[in-house]
Structures are given as C-alpha cells and as structure tokens.
Design an enzyme around this catalytic site. Structure first.
Site, PDB file in Angstrom:
ATOM      1  N   LYS A 206       0.858  -1.183   0.000  1.00 23.12           N
ATOM      2  CA  LYS A 206       0.000   0.000   0.000  1.00 23.12           C
ATOM      3  C   LYS A 206       0.896   1.235   0.000  1.00 23.12           C
ATOM      4  O   LYS A 206       1.899   1.278   0.718  1.00 23.12           O
ATOM      5  CB  LYS A 206      -0.855  -0.025   1.272  1.00 23.12           C
ATOM      6  CG  LYS A 206      -1.755   1.152   1.429  1.00 23.12           C
ATOM      7  CD  LYS A 206      -3.087   0.904   0.773  1.00 23.12           C
ATOM      8  CE  LYS A 206      -3.991   2.119   0.831  1.00 23.12           C
ATOM      9  NZ  LYS A 206      -4.974   2.074  -0.284  1.00 23.12           N
ATOM     10  N   LEU A 208       1.376   4.809   1.260  1.00 21.76           N
ATOM     11  CA  LEU A 208       0.817   5.692   2.284  1.00 21.76           C
ATOM     12  C   LEU A 208       1.031   7.136   1.843  1.00 21.76           C
ATOM     13  O   LEU A 208       2.136   7.512   1.466  1.00 21.76           O
ATOM     14  CB  LEU A 208       1.491   5.425   3.632  1.00 21.76           C
ATOM     15  CG  LEU A 208       1.410   3.968   4.117  1.00 21.76           C
ATOM     16  CD1 LEU A 208       2.310   3.739   5.326  1.00 21.76           C
ATOM     17  CD2 LEU A 208      -0.024   3.593   4.456  1.00 21.76           C
ATOM     18  N   HIS A 240      14.525  11.707  -0.071  1.00 24.14           N
ATOM     19  CA  HIS A 240      14.805  10.561   0.808  1.00 24.14           C
ATOM     20  C   HIS A 240      16.070  10.744   1.636  1.00 24.14           C
ATOM     21  O   HIS A 240      16.514   9.816   2.296  1.00 24.14           O
ATOM     22  CB  HIS A 240      14.897   9.254   0.015  1.00 24.14           C
ATOM     23  CG  HIS A 240      13.642   8.924  -0.726  1.00 24.14           C
ATOM     24  ND1 HIS A 240      12.423   8.844  -0.107  1.00 24.14           N
ATOM     25  CD2 HIS A 240      13.411   8.666  -2.035  1.00 24.14           C
ATOM     26  CE1 HIS A 240      11.497   8.545  -0.998  1.00 24.14           C
ATOM     27  NE2 HIS A 240      12.074   8.436  -2.185  1.00 24.14           N
ATOM     28  N   GLU A 292      11.827  -1.127   6.605  1.00 18.54           N
ATOM     29  CA  GLU A 292      13.089  -1.847   6.429  1.00 18.54           C
ATOM     30  C   GLU A 292      13.923  -1.781   7.696  1.00 18.54           C
ATOM     31  O   GLU A 292      13.692  -0.958   8.576  1.00 18.54           O
ATOM     32  CB  GLU A 292      13.890  -1.304   5.236  1.00 18.54           C
ATOM     33  CG  GLU A 292      14.443   0.082   5.437  1.00 18.54           C
ATOM     34  CD  GLU A 292      15.502   0.439   4.397  1.00 18.54           C
ATOM     35  OE1 GLU A 292      16.076  -0.454   3.749  1.00 18.54           O
ATOM     36  OE2 GLU A 292      15.761   1.643   4.240  1.00 18.54           O
ATOM     37  N   ASN A 294      17.874  -1.355   9.092  1.00 13.18           N
ATOM     38  CA  ASN A 294      19.255  -0.997   8.784  1.00 13.18           C
ATOM     39  C   ASN A 294      20.153  -1.706   9.776  1.00 13.18           C
ATOM     40  O   ASN A 294      20.001  -1.552  10.987  1.00 13.18           O
ATOM     41  CB  ASN A 294      19.459   0.518   8.858  1.00 13.18           C
ATOM     42  CG  ASN A 294      18.730   1.216   7.732  1.00 13.18           C
ATOM     43  OD1 ASN A 294      18.748   0.749   6.593  1.00 13.18           O
ATOM     44  ND2 ASN A 294      18.060   2.302   8.034  1.00 13.18           N
ATOM     45  N   ARG A 296      23.209  -1.464  10.869  1.00 14.78           N
ATOM     46  CA  ARG A 296      24.452  -0.717  11.108  1.00 14.78           C
ATOM     47  C   ARG A 296      24.152   0.472  12.026  1.00 14.78           C
ATOM     48  O   ARG A 296      23.004   0.733  12.341  1.00 14.78           O
ATOM     49  CB  ARG A 296      24.961  -0.178   9.774  1.00 14.78           C
ATOM     50  CG  ARG A 296      23.860   0.597   9.057  1.00 14.78           C
ATOM     51  CD  ARG A 296      24.337   1.390   7.878  1.00 14.78           C
ATOM     52  NE  ARG A 296      23.241   1.854   7.068  1.00 14.78           N
ATOM     53  CZ  ARG A 296      22.489   2.912   7.296  1.00 14.78           C
ATOM     54  NH1 ARG A 296      22.705   3.657   8.369  1.00 14.78           N
ATOM     55  NH2 ARG A 296      21.510   3.257   6.494  1.00 14.78           N
ATOM     56  N   VAL A 299      23.547   7.599  10.935  1.00  8.71           N
ATOM     57  CA  VAL A 299      24.009   8.984  11.055  1.00  8.71           C
ATOM     58  C   VAL A 299      23.384   9.638  12.288  1.00  8.71           C
ATOM     59  O   VAL A 299      24.055  10.328  13.051  1.00  8.71           O
ATOM     60  CB  VAL A 299      23.629   9.788   9.788  1.00  8.71           C
ATOM     61  CG1 VAL A 299      23.921  11.268   9.978  1.00  8.71           C
ATOM     62  CG2 VAL A 299      24.343   9.242   8.558  1.00  8.71           C
TER      63      VAL A 299
HETATM   64  P1  ADP Z   1      15.417   2.658   0.767  1.00  2.80           P
HETATM   65  O1  ADP Z   1      16.101   1.427   1.272  1.00  2.80           O
HETATM   66  O2  ADP Z   1      15.673   2.897  -0.679  1.00  2.80           O
HETATM   67  O3  ADP Z   1      15.630   3.844   1.645  1.00  2.80           O
HETATM   68  P2  ADP Z   1      12.726   2.332   1.940  1.00  2.80           P
HETATM   69  O4  ADP Z   1      11.939   1.093   1.871  1.00  2.80           O
HETATM   70  O5  ADP Z   1      13.332   2.693   3.249  1.00  2.80           O
HETATM   71  O6  ADP Z   1      13.862   2.292   0.784  1.00  2.80           O
HETATM   72  O7  ADP Z   1      11.855   3.531   1.428  1.00  2.80           O
HETATM   73  C1  ADP Z   1      12.414   4.789   1.215  1.00  2.80           C
HETATM   74  C2  ADP Z   1      11.355   5.859   1.281  1.00  2.80           C
HETATM   75  O8  ADP Z   1      10.337   5.637   0.294  1.00  2.80           O
HETATM   76  C3  ADP Z   1      10.601   5.914   2.588  1.00  2.80           C
HETATM   77  O9  ADP Z   1      11.303   6.651   3.577  1.00  2.80           O
HETATM   78  C4  ADP Z   1       9.331   6.595   2.151  1.00  2.80           C
HETATM   79  O10 ADP Z   1       9.580   7.965   1.965  1.00  2.80           O
HETATM   80  C5  ADP Z   1       9.077   5.995   0.791  1.00  2.80           C
HETATM   81  N1  ADP Z   1       8.212   4.790   0.897  1.00  2.80           N
HETATM   82  C6  ADP Z   1       8.636   3.511   0.941  1.00  2.80           C
HETATM   83  N2  ADP Z   1       7.571   2.664   1.061  1.00  2.80           N
HETATM   84  C7  ADP Z   1       6.468   3.442   1.090  1.00  2.80           C
HETATM   85  C8  ADP Z   1       5.066   3.185   1.210  1.00  2.80           C
HETATM   86  N3  ADP Z   1       4.563   1.951   1.319  1.00  2.80           N
HETATM   87  N4  ADP Z   1       4.216   4.255   1.201  1.00  2.80           N
HETATM   88  C9  ADP Z   1       4.688   5.516   1.098  1.00  2.80           C
HETATM   89  N5  ADP Z   1       5.991   5.817   0.974  1.00  2.80           N
HETATM   90  C10 ADP Z   1       6.884   4.812   0.983  1.00  2.80           C
END
Ligand code: ADP
Length: 456
Positions: A206, A208, A240, A292, A294, A296, A299
């Site tokens: 989904k 968001l 990001h 996700e 991390n 490690r 920052v």
């Molecule tokens: P990365 O490893 O590339 O940082 P993430 O899964 O952490 O990937 O997602 C990076 C960013 O993408 C999130 O911080 C958010 O801004 C956006 N994002 C990821 N998944 C969603 C989601 N299901 N709905 C809305 N935004 C998302």
C-alpha cells in the site's frame, strides 16, 4: 579468540563517523587504526587514531568500497575488529563474510542476518512472523503474471507502491495510482531493479500518502538479550535524504511506541541479530508500518545517545567482543529531547555540492550542544564523497528547549571557504510546521517548493 586479546579496532570508514569510532575505541582503551584514501590523506581527524593506513585512491570503489583492500589493510594493522560505520561496506554481506574468513570480527550482525535483512521481502516476512506491523501487502515477491499482479493491487487497494526487493537509497520504487498505471510501473521498476541492484525481484505494498518516518534503535548482544533504545523521528527529508532528526518522535502515544519497541527487540532475538540496528517505520493515523531494517550504526544515532545517556558506538564494540549488555530494558530511560541538524557542504538554495577548503571554522558550544565533525580550519572537503561534514546536536529538557538551543547553535556556527546548508537550517528551525512537530515526510519538499515560488 579470548576477549582479553582483542585490542585493535580497524575503522573502515572516513570523516565524522570514523572520528566517532576512534573516540569510542579510545574510550574503551582499545588500539585504533584508521584506513584512509588518498583524498583523505593528512585529514586532521586521522591524527587521533593510533595508526593510519592508506587503502587506495580517492574513488570510493577503489578504496572505501574495495573489499580486498580494506580486509588487507585491517590484517596488516593487526586488527581484531572492524567497524564499518555507515554507508560504504556497512551493509555488504560479502564484506562481512570476507572479514570473518580473514579471522576478524565485524562490528555488526553476521553475514547471513545482514543478507536476510538486506532483502526487503525476506525482512518483511521475518517481521510479520515476529509480530512487527508491516505495510499492507504480500510478504512475497510478485509473480510474473500481469493479471495476478493486478488482482494483488486490487486487494491492497490503490495507490500501491512497487519496490525492488534488493533496493536501497530511495531507488527502485514506483507508485501506481490506478490499474492503468500498474503494468508499466511494474515493468520499469523491474528493469531498474535489475540494472541497479542485480536483482529483478519486486514486491508491492500500500502506498501511504502522508506518513511520518519514525524509527526504533535496537541493540542486541550474542547472549540472547536485545533492547530497544527509544525512537526517532526523521521525517524532515529531501529526496529521501534526512536533514533534521529528533528523539523522541513528538506527539505519538508512548504506550504504542513501547509496544512496537518491544516487538523490534523480540524480533532481534528471533532472527539472531547482534549489534546496533534500526527498524524503520512509516507512521500514519496512529499506526506503525515497518519498511526496512538498517543493520548498522546510523548517522542520527547521537539524538538517541543524548536522550538515553548511552554511548551506542561503545556498546556496538562491546557486544561485538562478546560482551553482555549490562542493563535490562527497564534500565533504558529516556529523558528530555534532542534534535540533530545535518550540515552539508552544498549550496543552501540549489543543493549543489560545494567541495573545497574550509578557510575558517567556528564550532558552537554551551549547555546541551554537541557537534560531531571531522572538520577543522584548513581541512579539505573532497568532491569524492558525501557532502555531509558535520552534525549539530542539541539537547533540552523538552522539545522547545532542544530547538531553541539548536537555533542558538546554528546562529553561532560559521564555516567559511565553502557553501553549507547552515542558512537553510536557520530557516527550518523557525519554520511553523517543524516547530509544531509531527510533520509528514513530504513537508520539507512542499516547504521548499513554496519558498521557490515566493522567490520567483
Ligand atoms: P530505501 O532502502 O531505498 O531507503 P525504503 O523502503 O526505506 O527504501 O523507502 C524509502 C522511502 O520511500 C521511505 O522513507 C518513504 O519515503 C518511501 N516509501 C517507501 N515505502 C512506502 C510506502 N509503502 N508508502 C509511502 N511511501 C513509501
């Protein structure tokens, strides 16, 4: 190897985090050897290590990302432990394997756990199994059948986001707002996933619309104990990239956070996680959704250190040496509020990187102000690496005081010879939305756009 023999930490990183690791190692009474590239030769922070070793030329691929070169340098230095910092090889499971094969200990989880959490689909499946709430959507890779994909999207409900299982750095993601956009979004994300990450697997969840970015810091030892060390809000992002972070996340029910934190800690035990880690969540309408992990140090770890009084890097080193966490969850207490501003060598309006020589520097101070930086007057900001050159962290009894101290610190700070985003931080720290707290991950970009329009 017995704990008593482990005495040398090799730093496989550069800049402010290398300095942070040098400091933690020295505080623990360990010998510390720092690797450096030709671009960093002679940088003032290196003089604080016991020894330094050149690991290669300026391009990261030939130095900080060069696994054989880093492992060889660490061996030559007599290292028992290697700290990878953040970025570079910090989440590279092949590196973790190479370190282990060379008879040294990586400060972080083992290669298998790192690989598993690095695959977002596997990570999500592990979290669902551990009872950590995730973004609605299947915990498996999408099939290669358009009709089936479209059925899954209908079930989740539009808008949906397609994400590369092996993705990172905000790449390999695409939104589909209606069925008409789905097939093409799928194809493009798949191509991108293959091209950037060498893994065409895609999953769907989904999308968001207005979430906040809230994360949980964890720390686990190799004796089956895992703790969560509080939460952070990192919603102030551009492309990001986090710009301002704070702890704790304002305006969220503490009982709910404690429940999520406990689940994160429990899932560390279940997956055999050792070391520091971060569970990243999107938070919307009172609900947490895991995105996700991390594997490690991050920052933004200092904001957690300020409110917990803990030294997270020292704890990382301790648990990597086989040490037991000397506290229980009830001993982890957070107090007050902390805000961190990332200072980048870049144009505050265009965001273009602005490397060069720092001609003069004034670092702010006073109660509750901490500055993590490897900068000094005369130091060179290299064009070869990330533009972040300092972190200004302000602590206060509450959020208002922390922000007030951050404002004074930023008003005082001076870096001459290069352009930095200090003027941008000065503006953001008095911006209404941020001051109120709890903005979404889109707030900063919306604000920047509005400012651009005003200035035309
Ligand atoms: P990365 O490893 O590339 O940082 P993430 O899964 O952490 O990937 O997602 C990076 C960013 O993408 C999130 O911080 C958010 O801004 C956006 N994002 C990821 N998944 C969603 C989601 N299901 N709905 C809305 N935004 C998302």
């Amino acid at each position: 190897m017995s704990e008593a023999n482990i005495q040398t930490v090799f730093v496989a990183n550069r800049g402010e985090i290398a300095l942070r690791i040098i400091r933690a190692s020295r505080r623990l009474g360990l010998r510390v050897v720092c690797g450096f590239s030709e671009a960093d030769r002679g940088s003032p922070y290196l003089s604080l290590a016991d020894e330094t070793i050149c690991i290669g030329p300026a391009p990261a691929a030939k130095s900080y990302l060069n696994i054989p070169a880093v492992v060889r340098a660490a061996q030559l230095s007599g290292a028992d432990l290697i700290h990878p910092g953040y970025g570079f090889l910090s989440e590279n499971a092949d590196f973790a394997e190479a370190v282990q094969a060379a008879g040294m200990t990586l400060i972080g989880p083992n290669a298998d756990v790192m690989r598993r959490m690095g695959d977002k689909v596997e990570a999500k499946a592990a979290m669902i199994a551990a009872g950590v709430p995730c973004v609605p959507g299947p915990d498996s890779v999408l099939p290669d059948d358009v009709a089936e994909i479209s059925r899954i999207a209908e079930e989740i409900g539009y808008p949906v986001i397609l994400k590369a299982a092996g993705g990172g750095g905000g790449r390999g993601m695409r939104i589909a707002r209606a069925q008409a956009e789905l097939a093409q979004a799928y194809m493009l994300t798949r191509q991108e996933a293959q091209r950037f990450f060498g893994n065409p697997d895609i999953y769907m969840e989904k999308f968001l619309e207005r979430p906040r970015h809230v994360e949980i810091q964890v720390m686990a030892d190799s004796h089956g104990q895992a703790l969560w060390l509080g939460d952070r809000d990192c919603s102030m992002q551009r492309r990001h990239q986090k710009l301002i972070e704070e702890a704790p996340a304002p305006g969220i029910d503490r009982v709910l956070i404690a429940e999520i934190g406990a689940r994160c800690a429990q899932s560390c035990v279940e997956i055999g996680y050792v070391g520091a880690g971060t569970f990243e969540f999107l938070y919307e309408d009172g609900e947490f959704y895991f995105i996700e992990m991390n594997t490690r140090i991050q920052v933004e770890h200092p904001v957690t250190e300020m409110v917990t009084g803990l030294d997270i890097v020292a704890l990382q080193i301790d648990v990597a040496r086989g040490g037991k966490l000397a506290m229980a969850q009830r001993d982890v207490r957070t107090e007050g509020h902390a805000v961190e501003c990332r200072i980048n060598a870049e144009d505050p309006l265009t965001f273009a990187p602005n490397p060069g020589r720092v001609s003069a520097l004034h670092i702010p101070g006073g109660p509750g102000v901490r500055v993590d930086t490897h900068m000094a007057a005369g130091a060179e900001v290299s064009a070869s690496y990330d533009s972040m050159i300092a972190k200004v962290i302000a602590f206060g009894a509450d959020r208002t005081e922390a922000i007030a101290r951050a404002r004074s610190a930023l008003a005082e700070m001076r870096i001459e010879g290069i352009k930095t985003n200090i003027p941008l931080h000065r503006e953001l720290l008095v911006e209404e939305g941020f001051a109120e707290g709890g903005v979404s991950i889109h707030h900063l970009e919306h604000w920047l756009k509005a400012r651009e329009v005003e200035n035309v």
